[in-house]
Design a protein around this motif. Structure first.
Motif, short mmCIF file in Angstrom:
data_model
loop_
_atom_site.label_atom_id
_atom_site.label_comp_id
_atom_site.label_asym_id
_atom_site.label_seq_id
_atom_site.Cartn_x
_atom_site.Cartn_y
_atom_site.Cartn_z
N ASP A 161 0.76 -1.22 0.04
CA ASP A 161 -0.23 0.24 0.02
C ASP A 161 0.88 1.20 0.03
N LEU A 162 1.95 1.32 0.86
CA LEU A 162 2.85 2.32 0.86
C LEU A 162 3.48 2.74 -0.35
N CYS A 163 3.86 1.55 -1.06
CA CYS A 163 4.59 1.63 -2.37
C CYS A 163 3.71 2.43 -3.40
N ILE A 164 2.34 1.70 -3.24
CA ILE A 164 1.24 2.22 -4.41
C ILE A 164 1.29 3.64 -4.33
N HIS A 165 1.13 4.17 -3.13
CA HIS A 165 0.87 5.41 -2.86
C HIS A 165 2.36 6.22 -2.90
N HIS A 166 3.34 5.80 -3.27
CA HIS A 166 4.64 6.50 -3.54
C HIS A 166 5.14 7.12 -2.04
N GLN A 167 5.06 6.33 -0.88
CA GLN A 167 5.45 6.90 0.14
C GLN A 167 6.85 6.14 0.35
N LEU A 168 7.24 4.93 -0.25
CA LEU A 168 8.52 4.35 -0.01
C LEU A 168 9.61 5.27 -1.00
N LYS A 169 10.75 5.57 -0.39
CA LYS A 169 11.59 6.10 -1.07
C LYS A 169 12.59 5.24 -1.86
N ASP A 170 12.53 5.61 -3.34
CA ASP A 170 13.39 4.79 -4.13
C ASP A 170 14.86 5.10 -3.79
N ILE A 171 15.71 4.18 -3.60
CA ILE A 171 17.13 4.64 -3.54
C ILE A 171 18.21 3.93 -4.66
N LEU A 172 18.07 2.54 -4.83
CA LEU A 172 18.50 1.86 -6.00
C LEU A 172 19.99 2.21 -6.13
N GLN A 173 20.63 1.82 -4.95
CA GLN A 173 22.21 1.80 -4.91
C GLN A 173 22.62 0.38 -4.66
N TRP A 174 23.92 0.19 -5.11
CA TRP A 174 24.30 -1.36 -4.89
C TRP A 174 25.83 -1.21 -4.71
#
Length: 326
Positions: free
Chosen positions: A91-104
């Motif tokens: 639910d939080l992902c769909i509503h853009h509440q999670l912050k995208d990081i995408l580092q490795w």
């Protein structure tokens, strides 16, 4: 008055000799040119050596003393929201509440990818995936992660995830002052711990290393309600002390007094202003022990009267609490 020839001879004999010019002034022009050309040639040789060495270091890595080709940079993409390890995170992902990081980064034979993060009053969520460098496929593994912010440490409280979606590492956040938002987060991954591929098999060895991540993270806060209600049944009392409601989870804290079994057969049901929910975790121990009930459903928008019922086996009595959430 004219001097005599003898006096003139004595004067010339005692006169100081003319000093010689310095050596570099007396050097012939062609000698100076030869020395300059030699110096330039030496400098060019040194410069060529440095450039060649730098190119070698940039294009090769050394493993065991032998030059090896540099590993290619993997192609990373974010996991789908539907693959989140917990319904509330979907639910939080769909509503853009999670912050995208995408580092490795790499640790041993594995690639650790930090995908998304989230922070509210109740928990910090760090989502990641672990890939095999040889196959590029995701593996089931836990990562040893430590997180700090502004000198405060986040306590790791659990892991949640599977083989196909991201793994979620959960942390208990320290108190967050309002004037420190957004927070500067510093995360360190120090080891990858692969899990057994099948029941009864031995897990691969732990790989140790060091990857650091630094990023800012918004604080989503929450709401605290303090019912301070006590209900007594069968000579035992339960007091509802605190209800912490945030977008990612709800935590109900209380205390007990008297004889309570507190076993796994104790049941809990919550009606959050018309939405039913059951706890995903419980520390209800009975016999005068404090307890916590954790609900992973998104209940932060449920305003009105909430009802919590606690029931024990082998008895018809229940402890029922009613409180209002503004």
């Amino acid at each position: 008055m004219p001097t005599s020839p003898e006096e003139q001879t004595r004067s010339e004999a005692t006169r100081a000799p003319t000093p010689l010019l310095p050596r570099h002034i007396r050097m012939r022009p062609h000698a100076r040119l030869l020395r300059t050309v030699s110096l330039v040639a030496v400098l060019l040789i040194i410069l060529s050596f440095l450039i060649g060495t730098s190119a070698l270091l940039l294009n090769r890595s050394h493993i065991g003393g032998a030059p090896q080709p540099t590993l290619p940079v993997p192609t990373m993409t974010l996991s789908r929201c539907a693959s989140q390890p917990m319904p509330v995170l979907v639910d939080l992902c769909i509503h853009h509440q999670l912050k995208d990081i995408l580092q490795w980064g790499r640790i041993g034979k594995y690639i650790f990818t930090l995908e998304r993060t989230y922070l509210d009053m109740n928990q910090l969520v760090v989502e990641y995936r672990v890939l095999s460098q040889s196959s590029g496929q995701q593996i089931l593994a836990d990562a040893i992660i430590s997180v700090t912010s502004q000198g405060q440490t986040f306590e790791q409280i659990g892991e949640n995830g599977g083989e196909t979606g991201p793994q979620a590492s959960l942390f208990n956040p320290p108190p967050v002052p309002k004037d420190t938002q957004p927070l500067q987060i510093h995360a360190i991954v120090s080891a990858i711990r692969p899990l057994p591929g099948r029941p009864g098999s031995s897990p691969p060895p732990i790989e140790h290393g060091l990857i650091t991540f630094d990023f800012t993270l918004a604080y989503h806060g929450g709401l605290v309600v303090t019912p301070h209600q006590t209900v007594t049944a069968n000579g035992a009392s339960i007091t509802l002390e605190r209800v912490a409601i945030s977008p990612s989870e709800t935590i109900i804290d209380g205390t007990t007094k008297g004889s309570l079994s507190g076993g796994s057969d104790t049941t809990f049901s919550l009606d959050a202003a018309g939405r039913n929910s059951g706890p995903a975790a419980s520390t209800f121990g009975g016999d005068g022990q404090p307890f916590s009930l954790v609900f992973y459903d998104a209940l932060s928008g449920q305003h009105g009267t909430w009802t919590l019922q606690i029931s024990e086996p082998n008895t018809s009595e229940s402890w029922v609490f009613h409180f209002r959430v503004p």
